[in-house]
Write a protein that holds these residues in place. Sequence first.
Motif, PDB file in Angstrom:
ATOM      1  N   ALA A   4       0.832  -1.201   0.000  1.00  0.00           N
ATOM      2  CA  ALA A   4       0.000   0.000   0.000  1.00  0.00           C
ATOM      3  C   ALA A   4       0.865   1.248   0.000  1.00  0.00           C
ATOM      4  O   ALA A   4       1.946   1.289   0.585  1.00  0.00           O
ATOM      5  N   CYS A   5       0.390   2.294  -0.668  1.00  0.00           N
ATOM      6  CA  CYS A   5       1.097   3.563  -0.734  1.00  0.00           C
ATOM      7  C   CYS A   5       0.487   4.542   0.273  1.00  0.00           C
ATOM      8  O   CYS A   5      -0.694   4.492   0.568  1.00  0.00           O
ATOM      9  N   SER A   6       1.300   5.461   0.763  1.00  0.00           N
ATOM     10  CA  SER A   6       0.782   6.464   1.683  1.00  0.00           C
ATOM     11  C   SER A   6       0.085   7.586   0.929  1.00  0.00           C
ATOM     12  O   SER A   6      -0.827   8.223   1.444  1.00  0.00           O
ATOM     13  N   ARG A   7       0.500   7.878  -0.316  1.00  0.00           N
ATOM     14  CA  ARG A   7      -0.112   8.940  -1.098  1.00  0.00           C
ATOM     15  C   ARG A   7      -1.403   8.433  -1.724  1.00  0.00           C
ATOM     16  O   ARG A   7      -1.485   7.317  -2.198  1.00  0.00           O
ATOM     17  N   THR A   8      -2.417   9.276  -1.737  1.00  0.00           N
ATOM     18  CA  THR A   8      -3.661   8.901  -2.387  1.00  0.00           C
ATOM     19  C   THR A   8      -4.062   9.962  -3.399  1.00  0.00           C
ATOM     20  O   THR A   8      -3.772  11.151  -3.227  1.00  0.00           O
ATOM     21  N   ASN A   9      -4.719   9.497  -4.476  1.00  0.00           N
ATOM     22  CA  ASN A   9      -5.213  10.381  -5.517  1.00  0.00           C
ATOM     23  C   ASN A   9      -6.711  10.573  -5.348  1.00  0.00           C
ATOM     24  O   ASN A   9      -7.418   9.669  -4.895  1.00  0.00           O
ATOM     25  N   SER A  10      -7.213  11.729  -5.724  1.00  0.00           N
ATOM     26  CA  SER A  10      -8.639  11.982  -5.757  1.00  0.00           C
ATOM     27  C   SER A  10      -9.024  12.271  -7.196  1.00  0.00           C
ATOM     28  O   SER A  10      -8.587  13.275  -7.774  1.00  0.00           O
ATOM     29  N   LEU A  11      -9.809  11.364  -7.791  1.00  0.00           N
ATOM     30  CA  LEU A  11     -10.135  11.452  -9.207  1.00  0.00           C
ATOM     31  C   LEU A  11     -11.607  11.765  -9.418  1.00  0.00           C
ATOM     32  O   LEU A  11     -12.442  11.585  -8.523  1.00  0.00           O
ATOM     33  N   HIS A  12     -11.901  12.234 -10.620  1.00  0.00           N
ATOM     34  CA  HIS A  12     -13.278  12.494 -11.039  1.00  0.00           C
ATOM     35  C   HIS A  12     -13.752  11.258 -11.793  1.00  0.00           C
ATOM     36  O   HIS A  12     -13.237  10.950 -12.879  1.00  0.00           O
ATOM     37  N   VAL A  13     -14.712  10.529 -11.216  1.00  0.00           N
ATOM     38  CA  VAL A  13     -15.065   9.192 -11.706  1.00  0.00           C
ATOM     39  C   VAL A  13     -16.527   9.144 -12.131  1.00  0.00           C
ATOM     40  O   VAL A  13     -17.413   9.617 -11.402  1.00  0.00           O
ATOM     41  N   ALA A  14     -16.773   8.538 -13.293  1.00  0.00           N
ATOM     42  CA  ALA A  14     -18.131   8.284 -13.758  1.00  0.00           C
ATOM     43  C   ALA A  14     -18.490   6.841 -13.491  1.00  0.00           C
ATOM     44  O   ALA A  14     -17.713   5.931 -13.789  1.00  0.00           O
ATOM     45  N   VAL A  15     -19.670   6.635 -12.916  1.00  0.00           N
ATOM     46  CA  VAL A  15     -20.214   5.293 -12.702  1.00  0.00           C
ATOM     47  C   VAL A  15     -21.442   5.162 -13.587  1.00  0.00           C
ATOM     48  O   VAL A  15     -22.343   6.006 -13.537  1.00  0.00           O
ATOM     49  N   ILE A  16     -21.481   4.110 -14.395  1.00  0.00           N
ATOM     50  CA  ILE A  16     -22.601   3.915 -15.310  1.00  0.00           C
ATOM     51  C   ILE A  16     -23.561   2.902 -14.712  1.00  0.00           C
ATOM     52  O   ILE A  16     -23.272   1.710 -14.637  1.00  0.00           O
ATOM     53  N   GLY A  17     -24.703   3.384 -14.246  1.00  0.00           N
ATOM     54  CA  GLY A  17     -25.724   2.526 -13.658  1.00  0.00           C
ATOM     55  C   GLY A  17     -25.876   2.729 -12.167  1.00  0.00           C
ATOM     56  O   GLY A  17     -24.878   2.794 -11.443  1.00  0.00           O
ATOM     57  N   ALA A  18     -27.128   2.835 -11.701  1.00  0.00           N
ATOM     58  CA  ALA A  18     -27.418   3.009 -10.274  1.00  0.00           C
ATOM     59  C   ALA A  18     -28.144   1.802  -9.710  1.00  0.00           C
ATOM     60  O   ALA A  18     -29.027   1.926  -8.864  1.00  0.00           O
ATOM     61  N   GLY A  19     -27.773   0.606 -10.205  1.00  0.00           N
ATOM     62  CA  GLY A  19     -28.271  -0.621  -9.619  1.00  0.00           C
ATOM     63  C   GLY A  19     -27.409  -1.021  -8.433  1.00  0.00           C
ATOM     64  O   GLY A  19     -26.649  -0.215  -7.893  1.00  0.00           O
ATOM     65  N   ALA A  20     -27.500  -2.279  -8.043  1.00  0.00           N
ATOM     66  CA  ALA A  20     -26.759  -2.751  -6.872  1.00  0.00           C
ATOM     67  C   ALA A  20     -25.257  -2.598  -7.052  1.00  0.00           C
ATOM     68  O   ALA A  20     -24.535  -2.282  -6.090  1.00  0.00           O
ATOM     69  N   ALA A  21     -24.742  -2.809  -8.263  1.00  0.00           N
ATOM     70  CA  ALA A  21     -23.306  -2.661  -8.521  1.00  0.00           C
ATOM     71  C   ALA A  21     -22.900  -1.200  -8.514  1.00  0.00           C
ATOM     72  O   ALA A  21     -21.884  -0.817  -7.909  1.00  0.00           O
ATOM     73  N   GLY A  22     -23.665  -0.350  -9.197  1.00  0.00           N
ATOM     74  CA  GLY A  22     -23.320   1.062  -9.264  1.00  0.00           C
ATOM     75  C   GLY A  22     -23.375   1.749  -7.919  1.00  0.00           C
ATOM     76  O   GLY A  22     -22.533   2.606  -7.604  1.00  0.00           O
ATOM     77  N   LEU A  23     -24.352   1.383  -7.089  1.00  0.00           N
ATOM     78  CA  LEU A  23     -24.450   1.972  -5.757  1.00  0.00           C
ATOM     79  C   LEU A  23     -23.256   1.575  -4.896  1.00  0.00           C
ATOM     80  O   LEU A  23     -22.682   2.411  -4.179  1.00  0.00           O
ATOM     81  N   ALA A  24     -22.867   0.304  -4.975  1.00  0.00           N
ATOM     82  CA  ALA A  24     -21.701  -0.153  -4.213  1.00  0.00           C
ATOM     83  C   ALA A  24     -20.443   0.561  -4.689  1.00  0.00           C
ATOM     84  O   ALA A  24     -19.611   1.000  -3.879  1.00  0.00           O
ATOM     85  N   ALA A  25     -20.302   0.699  -6.011  1.00  0.00           N
ATOM     86  CA  ALA A  25     -19.123   1.365  -6.562  1.00  0.00           C
ATOM     87  C   ALA A  25     -19.056   2.818  -6.109  1.00  0.00           C
ATOM     88  O   ALA A  25     -17.999   3.309  -5.693  1.00  0.00           O
ATOM     89  N   ALA A  26     -20.188   3.520  -6.192  1.00  0.00           N
ATOM     90  CA  ALA A  26     -20.202   4.930  -5.805  1.00  0.00           C
ATOM     91  C   ALA A  26     -19.822   5.115  -4.343  1.00  0.00           C
ATOM     92  O   ALA A  26     -19.055   6.032  -3.988  1.00  0.00           O
ATOM     93  N   ARG A  27     -20.349   4.246  -3.481  1.00  0.00           N
ATOM     94  CA  ARG A  27     -20.020   4.385  -2.061  1.00  0.00           C
ATOM     95  C   ARG A  27     -18.532   4.174  -1.811  1.00  0.00           C
ATOM     96  O   ARG A  27     -17.886   4.959  -1.096  1.00  0.00           O
ATOM     97  N   GLU A  28     -17.973   3.120  -2.404  1.00  0.00           N
ATOM     98  CA  GLU A  28     -16.558   2.831  -2.162  1.00  0.00           C
ATOM     99  C   GLU A  28     -15.658   3.895  -2.772  1.00  0.00           C
ATOM    100  O   GLU A  28     -14.616   4.248  -2.192  1.00  0.00           O
ATOM    101  N   LEU A  29     -16.031   4.413  -3.936  1.00  0.00           N
ATOM    102  CA  LEU A  29     -15.235   5.472  -4.555  1.00  0.00           C
ATOM    103  C   LEU A  29     -15.233   6.722  -3.676  1.00  0.00           C
ATOM    104  O   LEU A  29     -14.192   7.361  -3.480  1.00  0.00           O
ATOM    105  N   ARG A  30     -16.387   7.097  -3.147  1.00  0.00           N
ATOM    106  CA  ARG A  30     -16.439   8.275  -2.294  1.00  0.00           C
ATOM    107  C   ARG A  30     -15.680   8.044  -0.991  1.00  0.00           C
ATOM    108  O   ARG A  30     -15.062   8.981  -0.448  1.00  0.00           O
ATOM    109  N   ARG A  31     -15.703   6.826  -0.492  1.00  0.00           N
ATOM    110  CA  ARG A  31     -14.936   6.522   0.720  1.00  0.00           C
ATOM    111  C   ARG A  31     -13.440   6.743   0.487  1.00  0.00           C
ATOM    112  O   ARG A  31     -12.700   7.036   1.438  1.00  0.00           O
ATOM    113  N   GLU A  32     -13.012   6.593  -0.761  1.00  0.00           N
ATOM    114  CA  GLU A  32     -11.606   6.819  -1.107  1.00  0.00           C
ATOM    115  C   GLU A  32     -11.364   8.260  -1.563  1.00  0.00           C
ATOM    116  O   GLU A  32     -10.330   8.565  -2.164  1.00  0.00           O
ATOM    117  N   SER A  33     -12.353   9.132  -1.315  1.00  0.00           N
ATOM    118  CA  SER A  33     -12.247  10.570  -1.585  1.00  0.00           C
ATOM    119  C   SER A  33     -12.272  10.936  -3.063  1.00  0.00           C
ATOM    120  O   SER A  33     -11.820  12.014  -3.459  1.00  0.00           O
TER     121      SER A  33
END
Length: 475
Positions: A4-33
């Motif tokens: 694991a690295c100590s430096r983290t990046n904050s990116l602008h991310v598009a998620v396609i779909g707001a089903g069970a997969a898209g909701l999980a992806a959005a939450r985890e992406l936001r948790r990583e800032s």
Amino acid sequence: MAPACSRTNSLHVAVIGAGAAGLAAARELRRESHSVIIFERGTQVGGLWVYTPQTEPDPLSLDPNRTVVHSSVYDSLRTNLPRECMGYRDFPFVPRNDDASRDPRRYPSHREVLAYLQDFAREFNLEEMVRFETEVVCVEPEGQKWKIRSKSSDGIFKDEIFDSVVVCNGHYTEPRVAHVPGIDSWPGKQIHSHNYRVPYPFKDQVVVVIGNFASGSDISRDITGVAKEVHIASRSNPSETYQKLPGSNNLWLHSMIESARKDGSIIFKNGKVVQANTIVHCTGYKYHFPFLNTNGYITVDDNCVGPLYKHVFPPALAPTLSFIGLPWMVKYLSFILPSFGISSSPNHILLLFLNQTLQFFMFELQSKWVAAVLSGRVTLPSSDRMMEDVTAFYAKRDANKLPKRYTHKLGECQVDYLDWIAEQVGAPPVEHWRAEEVHGGYRRLATQSDTFRDKWDDDHLILEAYEDFLRQKLI
């Protein structure tokens, strides 16, 4: 995997779909800032779990110009996994006893699953990231970034640039249809399960259902309540298979169809002939990404999406393009089924294909991996090393004589796959009770397919699950 690295990046991310997969992806992406926008063509979250009585004008969904309905849920559908093992790990799918409108059953209806996803979206404030009624029409590279063209409900197109795209559009809208010799001259009706909602249109009919996955089994039994006869055709069973199935007096299991004739008859490979009114194709779906333009790098060949490292990252485009939710699990179970006085031989071996993927759990783990890689906390192997892994995976598939369409089938390796991803992100492995509930569910589905959702013998696993939830203060 690199440390694991100590430096983290904050990116602008598009998620396609707001089903069970898209909701999980959005939450985890936001948790990583990361900053996240979810594109959803529907009017609410939930994806395939949003029921609509509407069906497509083409009952087989083969017309490329048809009006597409993005739901395949039928009215009577209940989950084929127990709710406690089906949910996201840190948001358990437990009954809501404070709401009388909710379904408390262990194997609840599709409406309860949708309500759970809506609860999840509210709990983590995910809807604020969603652009509803916005269809993604094109995704293509733009230098080191990605350009997305979207269309709003009022027909306005918009181009935007993102650092990364996570594809979560599901794969239950583009049906696969069985090839039946002579079908073009057969006079009856055909429908794909994608367009099945209720049994009433089949009243007093003789119906042939092709496929014995979960939807084929469910729909067959749903139709038996109104149909004159229901005959299941399965290519997985020996050619001599002919059995009356327990739990109903008008449901038969056959081998695959040999041919269809213009006099309305259907001939099975076991030699049996029935005069049928309708064929229902419960034959699965194709992966479909009509919006994705990678200049031919990513292809879909006989339902093999590739090349993808661990079913998620395309090596040459990683990590800025990823896919959530492609793998599926089928377990093959065989057992002796008595003849019930119908077959000329005393019994047959019944081979069942049971699709019971820990989908929401998998979406969550895959999303954690993608989010951590994008932030720089976790690193991927080099593009060449990932491609070597993909090539070796394909070689193993071919050596085992598996068709390409089974590329994303996890089979017995589901838990190993999930544990591997968990290790990459420092998450715990699949819980004992969760894995055992899935295995027990297979057995019950195979041996008591008409009652497995309401009768079970694993209360000790339910107790273990709830003790786990309580220990983690999740309920």
